[in-house]
Design an enzyme around this catalytic site. Structure first.
Site, PDB file in Angstrom:
ATOM      1  N   LYS A  35     -34.139  40.405 -32.748  1.00 15.83           N
ATOM      2  CA  LYS A  35     -33.072  41.215 -33.352  1.00 15.83           C
ATOM      3  C   LYS A  35     -32.394  42.165 -32.368  1.00 15.83           C
ATOM      4  CE  LYS A  35     -34.853  41.305 -38.078  1.00 15.83           C
ATOM      5  NZ  LYS A  35     -35.258  42.135 -39.217  1.00 15.83           N
TER       6      LYS A  35
ATOM      7  N   ASP B  79     -30.295  44.618 -42.905  1.00 14.54           N
ATOM      8  CA  ASP B  79     -31.615  45.112 -43.333  1.00 14.54           C
ATOM      9  C   ASP B  79     -31.500  46.491 -44.005  1.00 14.54           C
ATOM     10  OD1 ASP B  79     -33.235  42.995 -42.569  1.00 14.54           O
ATOM     11  OD2 ASP B  79     -33.539  43.769 -40.544  1.00 14.54           O
TER      12      ASP B  79
HETATM   13  P1  NAP Z   1     -41.132  45.385 -34.997  1.00 18.10           P
HETATM   14  O1  NAP Z   1     -39.780  45.741 -34.493  1.00 18.10           O
HETATM   15  O2  NAP Z   1     -42.016  44.507 -34.194  1.00 18.10           O
HETATM   16  O3  NAP Z   1     -41.900  46.803 -35.261  1.00 18.10           O
HETATM   17  C1  NAP Z   1     -43.239  46.819 -35.688  1.00 18.10           C
HETATM   18  C2  NAP Z   1     -43.655  48.246 -36.049  1.00 18.10           C
HETATM   19  O4  NAP Z   1     -44.981  48.198 -36.592  1.00 18.10           O
HETATM   20  C3  NAP Z   1     -43.704  49.204 -34.864  1.00 18.10           C
HETATM   21  O5  NAP Z   1     -43.343  50.503 -35.292  1.00 18.10           O
HETATM   22  C4  NAP Z   1     -45.195  49.156 -34.470  1.00 18.10           C
HETATM   23  O6  NAP Z   1     -45.641  50.331 -33.827  1.00 18.10           O
HETATM   24  C5  NAP Z   1     -45.826  49.077 -35.837  1.00 18.10           C
HETATM   25  N1  NAP Z   1     -47.174  48.498 -35.805  1.00 18.10           N
HETATM   26  C6  NAP Z   1     -47.513  47.204 -35.575  1.00 18.10           C
HETATM   27  N2  NAP Z   1     -48.854  47.058 -35.642  1.00 18.10           N
HETATM   28  C7  NAP Z   1     -49.364  48.285 -35.909  1.00 18.10           C
HETATM   29  C8  NAP Z   1     -50.684  48.788 -36.083  1.00 18.10           C
HETATM   30  N3  NAP Z   1     -51.749  47.978 -36.019  1.00 18.10           N
HETATM   31  N4  NAP Z   1     -50.836  50.099 -36.374  1.00 18.10           N
HETATM   32  C9  NAP Z   1     -49.776  50.914 -36.461  1.00 18.10           C
HETATM   33  N5  NAP Z   1     -48.497  50.511 -36.298  1.00 18.10           N
HETATM   34  C10 NAP Z   1     -48.288  49.210 -36.028  1.00 18.10           C
HETATM   35  O7  NAP Z   1     -41.056  44.702 -36.438  1.00 18.10           O
HETATM   36  P2  NAP Z   1     -39.940  44.928 -37.579  1.00 18.10           P
HETATM   37  O8  NAP Z   1     -38.823  43.979 -37.386  1.00 18.10           O
HETATM   38  O9  NAP Z   1     -39.630  46.379 -37.647  1.00 18.10           O
HETATM   39  O10 NAP Z   1     -40.763  44.427 -38.870  1.00 18.10           O
HETATM   40  C11 NAP Z   1     -41.805  45.220 -39.403  1.00 18.10           C
HETATM   41  C12 NAP Z   1     -42.247  44.604 -40.737  1.00 18.10           C
HETATM   42  O11 NAP Z   1     -41.164  44.656 -41.661  1.00 18.10           O
HETATM   43  C13 NAP Z   1     -42.639  43.110 -40.648  1.00 18.10           C
HETATM   44  O12 NAP Z   1     -43.775  42.908 -41.477  1.00 18.10           O
HETATM   45  C14 NAP Z   1     -41.436  42.385 -41.232  1.00 18.10           C
HETATM   46  O13 NAP Z   1     -41.787  41.169 -41.839  1.00 18.10           O
HETATM   47  C15 NAP Z   1     -40.986  43.392 -42.274  1.00 18.10           C
HETATM   48  N6  NAP Z   1     -39.554  43.270 -42.619  1.00 18.10           N
HETATM   49  C16 NAP Z   1     -39.247  43.084 -43.919  1.00 18.10           C
HETATM   50  C17 NAP Z   1     -37.927  42.985 -44.296  1.00 18.10           C
HETATM   51  C18 NAP Z   1     -37.578  42.772 -45.731  1.00 18.10           C
HETATM   52  O14 NAP Z   1     -36.444  42.388 -45.994  1.00 18.10           O
HETATM   53  N7  NAP Z   1     -38.466  43.017 -46.670  1.00 18.10           N
HETATM   54  C19 NAP Z   1     -36.902  43.077 -43.333  1.00 18.10           C
HETATM   55  C20 NAP Z   1     -37.263  43.304 -41.994  1.00 18.10           C
HETATM   56  C21 NAP Z   1     -38.607  43.389 -41.643  1.00 18.10           C
HETATM   57  P3  NAP Z   1     -45.498  50.496 -32.222  1.00 18.10           P
HETATM   58  O15 NAP Z   1     -44.095  50.977 -31.976  1.00 18.10           O
HETATM   59  O16 NAP Z   1     -46.513  51.515 -31.875  1.00 18.10           O
HETATM   60  O17 NAP Z   1     -45.776  49.140 -31.614  1.00 18.10           O
END
Ligand code: NAP
Length: 275
Positions: A66, A101
């Site tokens: 993204k 989003d």
């Molecule tokens: P991303 O850019 O990879 O960000 C992941 C986030 O999660 C970061 O803040 C990361 O922290 C944190 N994280 C990961 N593992 C962790 C752990 N074990 N403990 C604490 N923090 C942790 O991913 P994203 O695109 O934001 O997506 C995040 C989630 O949202 C995913 O599950 C995705 O499927 C979901 N999502 C849903 C929708 C929807 O329409 N419902 C839309 C978009 C995304 P750090 O910065 O410290 O690494």
């Protein structure tokens, strides 16, 4: 000629976007298909240029592409400010990108609470989802706090917003902040399949008047939402609606048609129930 749409990301096999969009094409009788393409970060530029050359009509963009995808498209101003895109439209000849989003999450929250302005919102995470959600809530006048494992990312995200601050993820800090929050949003991947027993917040950290919204949609009822139930939280929202609303916003950009939300939601929930 049949129009082709798709989603690019890595991994991509479990994406629910194909089932969601194909259900709408079928319902509206559109001669179109939506496919999933596994594309690595290294191949992203080639993939977007190739999609344009092949006459693909539109693409969704997901993890981990993204942010990097911004380098290969003209993006609308909001997507540039967020720093990430999730939708590319090829209808004008050049790829034009959007981020739906935040639009999806805002619609969910507007259906859940009467007024966003002035609400104290704690967002867990500082990745792509957190950036999009916090941008829209901040613009609506919410008082946003970003809590993230990597504190520097939280601080950077908060500094790019108008009225936000940042904290770390330790339990004491989180508990105090939740006591004083109206809305808690998990925008991390914690709790996502296959780590379904994980949560950053437990029942004893929540109060019944908190709105608890988890953007994770697989499983539909995450550990966080189970804990919210246990705490007697009255307003609990899963990630499916956001998925559907962001998809509907992308669908409108591509087709200029209004998608049937109920069809999209049913298609997604039917798959998740079977899992
Ligand atoms: P991303 O850019 O990879 O960000 C992941 C986030 O999660 C970061 O803040 C990361 O922290 C944190 N994280 C990961 N593992 C962790 C752990 N074990 N403990 C604490 N923090 C942790 O991913 P994203 O695109 O934001 O997506 C995040 C989630 O949202 C995913 O599950 C995705 O499927 C979901 N999502 C849903 C929708 C929807 O329409 N419902 C839309 C978009 C995304 P750090 O910065 O410290 O690494």
């Amino acid at each position: 000629m049949k129009k082709i749409y798709g989603i690019i990301g890595d991994p991509i096999a479990h994406s629910l976007s194909p089932v969601m969009h194909n259900a709408v094409f079928e319902k509206l009788g559109l001669d179109a298909i939506y496919l999933a393409f596994r594309v690595s970060k290294d191949e992203l530029g080639d993939a977007i240029r190739g999609a344009k050359s092949l006459g693909i009509s539109g693409l969704s963009v997901t993890i981990p592409l993204k942010e990097k995808a911004l380098s290969f498209v003209d993006a609308e101003e909001v997507a540039k400010k967020i720093g990430a895109i999730n939708t590319i439209d090829f209808s004008s000849g050049t790829p034009v990108a959007y981020n739906t989003d935040g639009i999806g999450s805002l619609r969910v929250l507007k259906e859940t609470v009467s007024e966003i302005k002035g609400k104290k919102v704690l967002i867990l995470g500082a990745g792509g989802a957190a950036k999009a959600i916090s941008f829209y809530l901040d613009a609506e006048g919410a008082r946003v706090t970003i809590a993230n494992r990597t504190k520097e990312r939280a601080a950077l995200l908060a500094s790019n917003l108008r009225n936000a601050n940042s904290i770390g993820l330790d339990t004491d800090t989180l508990t105090k902040r939740i006591e004083d929050s109206d809305i808690l949003i998990n925008a991390t991947s914690v709790g996502m399949h296959p780590h379904e027993d994980a949560t950053l917040v437990n029942a004893d950290m929540m109060h019944p008047d908190l709105v608890v919204f988890d953007v994770v949609y697989n499983p539909m009822e995450t550990k966080l939402l189970k804990e919210a139930k246990r705490a007697g939280v009255k307003k609990i929202v899963d990630g499916v609606k956001m998925l559907v609303y962001q998809g509907a916003a992308s669908f409108r950009i591509w087709t200029k048609e209004e998608p049937p939300i109920d069809v999209m939601e049913k298609a997604v929930r039917d798959v998740l129930i079977q899992d």
